[in-house]
Scaffold this motif. Structure first.
Motif, PDB file in Angstrom:
ATOM      1  N   MET A   1       2.560   2.005   8.090  1.00  0.00           N
ATOM      2  CA  MET A   1       1.385   1.608   7.226  1.00  0.00           C
ATOM      3  C   MET A   1       0.432   1.202   8.067  1.00  0.00           C
ATOM      4  N   SER A   2      -0.999   1.397   7.702  1.00  0.00           N
ATOM      5  CA  SER A   2      -1.878   0.927   8.473  1.00  0.00           C
ATOM      6  C   SER A   2      -2.647  -0.089   7.978  1.00  0.00           C
ATOM      7  N   ASP A   3      -2.970  -1.165   8.438  1.00  0.00           N
ATOM      8  CA  ASP A   3      -3.515  -2.568   7.850  1.00  0.00           C
ATOM      9  C   ASP A   3      -2.945  -2.956   6.587  1.00  0.00           C
ATOM     10  N   ASP A  25      12.386  -6.562   6.846  1.00  0.00           N
ATOM     11  CA  ASP A  25      11.028  -6.020   7.676  1.00  0.00           C
ATOM     12  C   ASP A  25      10.501  -5.222   6.300  1.00  0.00           C
ATOM     13  N   LEU A  26       9.342  -5.442   5.880  1.00  0.00           N
ATOM     14  CA  LEU A  26       8.725  -4.924   4.842  1.00  0.00           C
ATOM     15  C   LEU A  26       7.130  -4.955   5.122  1.00  0.00           C
ATOM     16  N   GLU A  27       6.311  -4.011   4.520  1.00  0.00           N
ATOM     17  CA  GLU A  27       5.025  -3.873   4.388  1.00  0.00           C
ATOM     18  C   GLU A  27       4.581  -3.512   3.072  1.00  0.00           C
ATOM     19  N   VAL A  28       3.558  -4.323   2.685  1.00  0.00           N
ATOM     20  CA  VAL A  28       2.852  -4.002   1.345  1.00  0.00           C
ATOM     21  C   VAL A  28       1.603  -3.208   1.564  1.00  0.00           C
ATOM     22  N   GLY A  29       1.332  -2.225   1.088  1.00  0.00           N
ATOM     23  CA  GLY A  29      -0.108  -1.548   1.360  1.00  0.00           C
ATOM     24  C   GLY A  29      -1.080  -2.383   0.527  1.00  0.00           C
ATOM     25  N   ARG A  30      -2.457  -2.226   0.891  1.00  0.00           N
ATOM     26  CA  ARG A  30      -3.476  -2.564   0.105  1.00  0.00           C
ATOM     27  C   ARG A  30      -3.759  -1.479  -1.002  1.00  0.00           C
ATOM     28  N   LEU A 181      -4.768  -3.146 -13.856  1.00  0.00           N
ATOM     29  CA  LEU A 181      -4.625  -4.136 -12.713  1.00  0.00           C
ATOM     30  C   LEU A 181      -4.797  -3.342 -11.534  1.00  0.00           C
ATOM     31  N   LYS A 182      -3.764  -2.375 -11.455  1.00  0.00           N
ATOM     32  CA  LYS A 182      -3.675  -1.222 -10.294  1.00  0.00           C
ATOM     33  C   LYS A 182      -5.178  -0.673 -10.175  1.00  0.00           C
ATOM     34  N   SER A 183      -5.754   0.067 -11.177  1.00  0.00           N
ATOM     35  CA  SER A 183      -6.903   0.677 -11.176  1.00  0.00           C
ATOM     36  C   SER A 183      -8.097  -0.145 -10.526  1.00  0.00           C
ATOM     37  N   GLN A 184      -8.123  -1.462 -10.527  1.00  0.00           N
ATOM     38  CA  GLN A 184      -9.120  -2.485 -10.008  1.00  0.00           C
ATOM     39  C   GLN A 184      -8.790  -2.618  -8.590  1.00  0.00           C
ATOM     40  N   GLY A 185      -7.842  -1.811  -8.129  1.00  0.00           N
ATOM     41  CA  GLY A 185      -7.731  -2.191  -6.452  1.00  0.00           C
ATOM     42  C   GLY A 185      -6.644  -3.080  -6.004  1.00  0.00           C
ATOM     43  N   ALA A 186      -5.846  -3.614  -7.085  1.00  0.00           N
ATOM     44  CA  ALA A 186      -4.922  -4.995  -6.757  1.00  0.00           C
ATOM     45  C   ALA A 186      -3.799  -4.392  -5.903  1.00  0.00           C
ATOM     46  N   SER A 187      -3.353  -5.219  -5.019  1.00  0.00           N
ATOM     47  CA  SER A 187      -2.019  -5.017  -4.283  1.00  0.00           C
ATOM     48  C   SER A 187      -0.900  -5.440  -4.864  1.00  0.00           C
ATOM     49  N   ILE A 188       0.060  -4.988  -5.292  1.00  0.00           N
ATOM     50  CA  ILE A 188       1.222  -5.515  -5.980  1.00  0.00           C
ATOM     51  C   ILE A 188       2.491  -5.219  -5.407  1.00  0.00           C
ATOM     52  N   LEU A 189       3.359  -6.157  -5.207  1.00  0.00           N
ATOM     53  CA  LEU A 189       4.829  -6.072  -4.826  1.00  0.00           C
ATOM     54  C   LEU A 189       5.616  -6.403  -5.897  1.00  0.00           C
ATOM     55  N   MET A 190       6.529  -5.536  -6.633  1.00  0.00           N
ATOM     56  CA  MET A 190       7.240  -5.738  -7.881  1.00  0.00           C
ATOM     57  C   MET A 190       8.358  -5.414  -7.759  1.00  0.00           C
ATOM     58  N   VAL A 191       9.289  -6.137  -8.142  1.00  0.00           N
ATOM     59  CA  VAL A 191      10.915  -5.953  -8.403  1.00  0.00           C
ATOM     60  C   VAL A 191      10.965  -5.619  -9.885  1.00  0.00           C
ATOM     61  N   GLU A 192      11.636  -4.243 -10.221  1.00  0.00           N
ATOM     62  CA  GLU A 192      11.777  -3.738 -11.281  1.00  0.00           C
ATOM     63  C   GLU A 192      13.189  -3.039 -11.431  1.00  0.00           C
ATOM     64  N   GLN A 193      13.852  -3.101 -12.450  1.00  0.00           N
ATOM     65  CA  GLN A 193      15.197  -2.769 -12.687  1.00  0.00           C
ATOM     66  C   GLN A 193      14.953  -1.509 -13.679  1.00  0.00           C
ATOM     67  N   GLY A 202       4.935   2.823  -9.497  1.00  0.00           N
ATOM     68  CA  GLY A 202       4.841   2.740  -7.814  1.00  0.00           C
ATOM     69  C   GLY A 202       4.319   3.645  -7.144  1.00  0.00           C
ATOM     70  N   ASP A 203       3.593   3.281  -6.193  1.00  0.00           N
ATOM     71  CA  ASP A 203       3.152   4.094  -5.108  1.00  0.00           C
ATOM     72  C   ASP A 203       4.234   4.544  -3.889  1.00  0.00           C
ATOM     73  N   GLN A 204       4.358   3.285  -3.484  1.00  0.00           N
ATOM     74  CA  GLN A 204       5.424   2.972  -2.234  1.00  0.00           C
ATOM     75  C   GLN A 204       6.879   2.548  -2.813  1.00  0.00           C
ATOM     76  N   VAL A 205       7.830   2.527  -2.147  1.00  0.00           N
ATOM     77  CA  VAL A 205       9.030   1.591  -2.593  1.00  0.00           C
ATOM     78  C   VAL A 205       9.944   1.557  -1.388  1.00  0.00           C
ATOM     79  N   ALA A 206      10.447   0.219  -1.481  1.00  0.00           N
ATOM     80  CA  ALA A 206      11.494  -0.327  -0.432  1.00  0.00           C
ATOM     81  C   ALA A 206      12.762  -0.468  -0.991  1.00  0.00           C
TER      82      ALA A 206
END
Length: 241
Positions: A1-3, A25-30, A181-193, A202-206
């Motif tokens: 993932m870049s930047d 080891d985890l990366e969260v995109g912008r 919030l996502k449409s405003q360009g926010a970056s989010i890391l979310m735990v969800e069952q 979700g866009d990406q998942v770990a």
């Protein structure tokens, strides 16, 4: 993932005598939503709490927007632009909704335009603005908890199981607000069952297992592969959805 906006490298966190995170080891995109998935008790909440600083990493590195924050105090991480929504909501029951929101706007009075936008995505906030937060329903308290993190624009939101135990109608409102919030360009890391929610946002998942990240990729790829879901988490999203 870049930047990436957030990067964890080899992060280990202990709670008492227990080694909870074991080299994460985890990366969260912008500008997108990264879902953190896995069975109960594998370290997802501990990961969020380590990022915000409620738990201190024993080893490894946490970088936020290029800045090393591993040893930074929690208030400084919040001031740097990280908002946190804990699973237990963390609201002040004896204060009104308005007072909760005022406290959350740490840099000054709650901006009127921001308040009105929050009213539009969480209508009950307007209705109960002058009511004690402790008198709200469970779903309304969860809305307030998320709205508090959104009182000011943050560069990264950490959100821990926002739909847990909520009725479908409340979940729909919650998903709509997070989409806004996502449409405003926010970056989010979310735990969800709730995997229907994970797929919707979700866009990406770990995926975590035993305190480590065991798989990362596109949310759409995981959602489309029932065999992969079964191998990673022992369940199928298709059934849950």
């Amino acid at each position: 993932m870049s930047d990436p906006i957030l990067s964890l490298s080899g992060v280990c966190t202990d709670i008492a005598q227990y080694h909870i995170l074991q080299g994460v080891d985890l990366e969260v995109g912008r500008g997108g939503v990264t879902m953190l998935l896995g069975r109960n008790g594998v370290g997802k909440t501990t990961t969020l709490r380590t990022v915000i600083g409620h738990w201190q990493a024993r080893a490894g590195s946490i970088r936020f927007d290029g800045q090393e924050i591993t040893r930074m105090p929690t208030p400084d991480r919040a001031r740097a632009g990280i908002g946190f929504v804990p699973e237990d909501m963390g609201i002040f029951s004896g204060l009104t909704v308005e007072e909760n929101m005022t406290l959350a706007a740490a840099s000054g009075p709650l901006d009127t335009a921001r308040r009105d936008w929050l009213f539009s995505v969480f209508p009950p906030l307007r209705t109960f603005w002058r009511s004690a937060a402790g008198t709200l329903s469970g779903g309304q308290k969860q809305m307030l908890s998320i709205a508090r993190a959104m009182a000011e624009e943050r560069r990264l939101y950490l959100i821990d199981e926002p739909t847990k135990g909520l009725a479908p109608a409340i979940i729909s409102t919650m998903v709509g607000a997070l989409r806004e919030l996502k449409s405003q360009g926010a970056s989010i890391l979310m735990v969800e069952q709730n995997f229907a929610v994970a797929k919707a946002l979700g866009d990406q998942v770990a995926v975590m297992e035993d305190g480590c990240i065991i798989w990362t990729g596109a949310m759409a790829d995981l959602a489309a592969d029932a065999a992969l879901q079964e191998r990673l988490m022992g369940l199928s999203m298709e059934v849950e959805a």
